[in-house]
Design a protein around this motif. Structure first.
Motif, mmCIF file in Angstrom:
data_model
loop_
_atom_site.group_PDB
_atom_site.id
_atom_site.type_symbol
_atom_site.label_atom_id
_atom_site.label_comp_id
_atom_site.label_asym_id
_atom_site.label_seq_id
_atom_site.Cartn_x
_atom_site.Cartn_y
_atom_site.Cartn_z
ATOM 1 N N ARG A 183 35.163 22.828 40.370
ATOM 2 C CA ARG A 183 36.020 23.721 41.165
ATOM 3 C C ARG A 183 37.158 24.285 40.337
ATOM 4 O O ARG A 183 37.487 25.459 40.398
ATOM 5 C CB ARG A 183 36.629 22.944 42.339
ATOM 6 N N MET A 184 37.770 23.391 39.546
ATOM 7 C CA MET A 184 38.954 23.778 38.768
ATOM 8 C C MET A 184 38.613 24.830 37.699
ATOM 9 O O MET A 184 39.428 25.663 37.359
ATOM 10 C CB MET A 184 39.599 22.543 38.112
ATOM 11 N N VAL A 185 37.377 24.771 37.192
ATOM 12 C CA VAL A 185 36.926 25.748 36.187
ATOM 13 C C VAL A 185 36.828 27.141 36.823
ATOM 14 O O VAL A 185 37.100 28.166 36.198
ATOM 15 C CB VAL A 185 35.539 25.321 35.614
ATOM 16 N N LEU A 186 36.439 27.159 38.083
ATOM 17 C CA LEU A 186 36.276 28.419 38.819
ATOM 18 C C LEU A 186 37.605 29.139 39.090
ATOM 19 O O LEU A 186 37.635 30.357 39.198
ATOM 20 C CB LEU A 186 35.605 28.136 40.169
ATOM 21 N N ILE A 187 38.680 28.356 39.201
ATOM 22 C CA ILE A 187 39.965 28.935 39.651
ATOM 23 C C ILE A 187 40.417 30.129 38.802
ATOM 24 O O ILE A 187 40.666 31.201 39.345
ATOM 25 C CB ILE A 187 41.062 27.845 39.762
ATOM 26 N N PRO A 188 40.526 29.993 37.451
ATOM 27 C CA PRO A 188 41.009 31.145 36.665
ATOM 28 C C PRO A 188 40.137 32.394 36.838
ATOM 29 O O PRO A 188 40.653 33.505 36.916
ATOM 30 C CB PRO A 188 40.962 30.644 35.214
ATOM 31 N N PHE A 189 38.804 32.177 36.922
ATOM 32 C CA PHE A 189 37.885 33.311 37.087
ATOM 33 C C PHE A 189 38.153 34.033 38.414
ATOM 34 O O PHE A 189 38.286 35.254 38.474
ATOM 35 C CB PHE A 189 36.432 32.808 37.019
ATOM 36 N N LEU A 190 38.269 33.252 39.500
ATOM 37 C CA LEU A 190 38.495 33.846 40.822
ATOM 38 C C LEU A 190 39.891 34.476 40.929
ATOM 39 O O LEU A 190 40.075 35.485 41.596
ATOM 40 C CB LEU A 190 38.283 32.801 41.921
ATOM 41 N N GLN A 191 40.850 33.871 40.235
ATOM 42 C CA GLN A 191 42.199 34.468 40.189
ATOM 43 C C GLN A 191 42.140 35.882 39.605
ATOM 44 O O GLN A 191 42.760 36.810 40.115
ATOM 45 C CB GLN A 191 43.141 33.599 39.341
ATOM 46 N N ARG A 192 41.373 36.014 38.510
ATOM 47 C CA ARG A 192 41.223 37.336 37.871
ATOM 48 C C ARG A 192 40.566 38.337 38.828
ATOM 49 O O ARG A 192 40.947 39.501 38.878
ATOM 50 C CB ARG A 192 40.362 37.226 36.596
ATOM 51 N N CYS A 193 39.579 37.862 39.588
ATOM 52 C CA CYS A 193 38.884 38.741 40.549
ATOM 53 C C CYS A 193 39.861 39.253 41.608
ATOM 54 O O CYS A 193 39.866 40.448 41.936
ATOM 55 C CB CYS A 193 37.735 37.997 41.244
ATOM 56 N N VAL A 194 40.692 38.357 42.120
ATOM 57 C CA VAL A 194 41.683 38.744 43.140
ATOM 58 C C VAL A 194 42.685 39.724 42.533
ATOM 59 O O VAL A 194 43.062 40.717 43.153
ATOM 60 C CB VAL A 194 42.398 37.494 43.720
ATOM 61 N N GLN A 195 43.096 39.440 41.289
ATOM 62 C CA GLN A 195 44.050 40.340 40.622
ATOM 63 C C GLN A 195 43.454 41.723 40.380
ATOM 64 O O GLN A 195 44.149 42.731 40.491
ATOM 65 C CB GLN A 195 44.527 39.715 39.306
ATOM 66 N N LEU A 196 42.164 41.761 40.098
ATOM 67 C CA LEU A 196 41.475 43.057 39.915
ATOM 68 C C LEU A 196 41.514 43.867 41.207
ATOM 69 O O LEU A 196 41.744 45.070 41.195
ATOM 70 C CB LEU A 196 40.026 42.833 39.484
ATOM 71 N N LEU A 197 41.297 43.178 42.325
ATOM 72 C CA LEU A 197 41.340 43.857 43.634
ATOM 73 C C LEU A 197 42.718 44.461 43.897
ATOM 74 O O LEU A 197 42.854 45.484 44.558
ATOM 75 C CB LEU A 197 40.994 42.867 44.756
ATOM 76 N N LEU A 198 43.744 43.775 43.365
ATOM 77 C CA LEU A 198 45.129 44.235 43.588
ATOM 78 C C LEU A 198 45.712 44.928 42.354
ATOM 79 O O LEU A 198 46.929 44.939 42.163
ATOM 80 C CB LEU A 198 46.013 43.041 43.976
ATOM 81 N N LEU A 199 44.834 45.488 41.528
ATOM 82 C CA LEU A 199 45.270 46.094 40.264
ATOM 83 C C LEU A 199 46.383 47.143 40.438
ATOM 84 O O LEU A 199 47.376 47.113 39.708
ATOM 85 C CB LEU A 199 44.073 46.689 39.510
ATOM 86 N N PRO A 200 46.279 48.062 41.426
ATOM 87 C CA PRO A 200 47.364 49.050 41.581
ATOM 88 C C PRO A 200 48.730 48.395 41.822
ATOM 89 O O PRO A 200 49.746 48.827 41.269
ATOM 90 C CB PRO A 200 46.936 49.868 42.803
ATOM 91 N N VAL A 201 48.716 47.329 42.619
ATOM 92 C CA VAL A 201 49.964 46.601 42.908
ATOM 93 C C VAL A 201 50.490 45.957 41.631
ATOM 94 O O VAL A 201 51.696 46.005 41.335
ATOM 95 C CB VAL A 201 49.732 45.530 44.009
ATOM 96 N N HIS A 202 49.576 45.343 40.865
ATOM 97 C CA HIS A 202 49.944 44.670 39.609
ATOM 98 C C HIS A 202 50.576 45.672 38.633
ATOM 99 O O HIS A 202 51.586 45.370 37.994
ATOM 100 C CB HIS A 202 48.698 44.014 39.004
#
Length: 245
Positions: free
Chosen positions: A2-21
């Protein structure tokens, strides 16, 4: 795994919010969101208050016990926001409000007009980490609800709380916190955390607030864990209670 997945999924969420970032990196998001956030909170607070009405009623039921010998109750609310807690405070309570966001003012005044059993003494634009405008030992009670999740430094806030409280005064709190580390809730808290701060005005989903309270020099700590519905959302785990100086 599970812990290995976290950074990958974090990046996915950040991609969705790229304009905000991008806006955040350019320094444009913060000033825009500080204007919008009070309107969002005014809606969210009403729904949230309905969910935790009984818990808040119970939490604040013994406020009077901390009145000063003169019978007055001087209460400081840190991060007052829209004034969603005013209805739970006892009549005649002398209120000092602080919030770092001046855009909450019109909502604060509306709440005061609906809660005329209270007397507003001061309204201060200040962060919880810096309450220098409030003298040492002048408050009977300090209240903080859904604030410690978004402050920059919990330890500094709690140090300020201790400073402004008189000896024997109390600090009341209701905060969403990190879930049990082995749970799926904690997994999703970690995944959503980097993006959540943009939408929650700096709010963190995985704060270990209880540990900070335990480390602070209170003489008593009355704390319990509750879940707020729906249980699947990452802000469901809460702590509620009060601590005595």
């Amino acid at each position: 795994a599970r812990m290995v997945l976290i950074p990958f999924l974090q990046r996915c969420v950040q991609l969705l919010l790229l304009p905000v970032h991008v806006l955040a990196c350019l320094g444009l998001w913060d000033s825009f969101y500080k204007k919008v956030f009070p309107y969002i909170m005014a809606k969210v607070a009403t729904v949230y208050n309905h969910k935790v009405y009984k818990q808040k009623q119970e939490l604040f039921s013994n406020l009077r016990e901390f009145s000063s010998p003169s019978g007055q109750l001087k209460l400081l609310e840190v991060g007052t926001g829209t004034g969603t807690n005013f209805q739970f405070y006892p009549p005649g309570c002398r209120l000092t409000c602080t919030d770092p966001n001046p855009n909450f003012r019109k909502f604060l005044l509306k709440s005061l007009s609906e809660n005329q059993h209270l007397k507003l003494e001061h309204s201060v634009i200040a962060s919880g980490e810096d309450l220098r405008q409030i003298p040492d030992g002048t408050m009977d009670v300090v209240v903080c609800t859904l604030v410690l999740c978004s402050v920059t430094n919990i330890k500094k806030v709690l140090t300020e709380v201790l400073r402004v409280l008189r000896l024997g005064g109390a600090f009341y709190f209701l905060e969403h916190v990190a879930a049990d580390h082995s749970s799926w809730t904690y997994f999703w808290q970690r995944v959503c955390d980097p993006a959540w701060k943009y939408l929650g005005d700096g709010c963190s989903l995985s704060r270990e607030t209880q540990k900070e309270l335990e480390k602070t020099n209170f003489s008593e700590l009355h704390l319990r864990h509750i879940r707020v519905t729906p249980h699947w959302i990452p802000t469901s785990p809460h702590i509620i209670g009060y601590a005595v100086k």
